[in-house]
Design a protein around this motif. Structure first.
Motif: not given
Length: 170
Positions: A127, A134-135, A138-140, A144, A147-148, A151
Motif C-alpha cells: 500500500g 492502490a487497492q 484507496q486514494k492515490t 496517500a 499516509s499508508r 499507518e
C-alpha cells in the motif's frame, strides 16, 4: 535478501520501539542493521533495568575493546527460530526509522521501494510502494502513500509494544 539498502539503526531508536529477543538481536547484528556497540548498549540498558538474561548480561559487561566478541556470543542465541520469525521486526524498525528520518533521505519512497525488495516484497508494504496499484477505493498519490506508510509504522509499533507488554507479564 538482496541488500539494496542497509543502514544502521541506532540502539537509542530501537529501545523505545521494541524489546528485541536474543534471536532478533543476533539476526539484526548479523545482517548489519545494528552494530556491536548498539547491541552492547541495548543489553546494558536491560541489565541496568534488572531485566537482562545471562547472555545479555555477558554482552553488557564486555569492555569497549571486546565489541568484536558480540557476534560470537550471539550466535548461540538463535534458539532455533526461523529467519522468517525475526525478519518482520527488522522490517518494522527499518521502515519506522526511515519514516522518522524521511526528510533527510531525499527520495524517501525510493528507500521504501528498496526495503520492499530487500524484505522479499511483503504484501504488508504494498500500500505504500509507488509502483504497486492502490487497492480499490484507496486514494492515490504521494500523500496517500505517505499516509499508508505512517499507518503501517503506527500499527506495527502498537503490535510490538503490545508484544513487549505480554512478555513482561507472562
Amino acid at each position: 535478501m538482496s541488500d539494496l539498502l542497509k543502514f544502521k539503526i541506532p540502539a537509542d531508536f530501537i529501545e523505545p520501539h521494541v524489546h528485541l529477543s536474543l534471536a532478533e538481536l543476533e539476526y539484526g547484528h548479523r545482517e548489519g542493521w545494528i552494530d556491536a556497540d548498539g547491541v552492547i548498549g541495548l543489553c546494558t540498558r536491560r541489565l541496568v533495568a534488572g531485566h537482562a538474561s545471562q547472555l545479555e548480561e555477558t554482552i553488557a559487561l564486555l569492555l569497549s575493546d571486546e565489541a568484536d566478541q558480540v557476534a560470537g556470543i550471539l550466535e548461540g542465541a538463535d534458539a532455533g527460530r526461523a529467519v522468517d520469525d525475526v525478519r518482520p521486526v527488522w522490517r518494522y524498525l527499518a521502515l519506522a526509522w526511515a519514516y522518522e528520518n524521511r526528510e533527510g533521505l531525499g527520495d524517501a519512497l525510493g528507500v521504501v521501494e528498496m526495503l520492499y525488495a530487500d524484505f522479499d516484497y511483503p504484501s504488508e508494504m504494498d500500500g505504500f510502494v509507488r509502483y504497486m496499484p492502490a487497492q480499490p477505493g484507496q486514494k492515490t498519490g504521494i500523500d496517500a502513500l505517505m499516509s499508508r506508510w505512517e499507518e503501517f509504522v503506527r500499527s506495527e509499533g502498537e503490535f510490538y509494544r503490545g508484544r513487549d507488554r505480554e512478555s513482561e507479564t507472562g
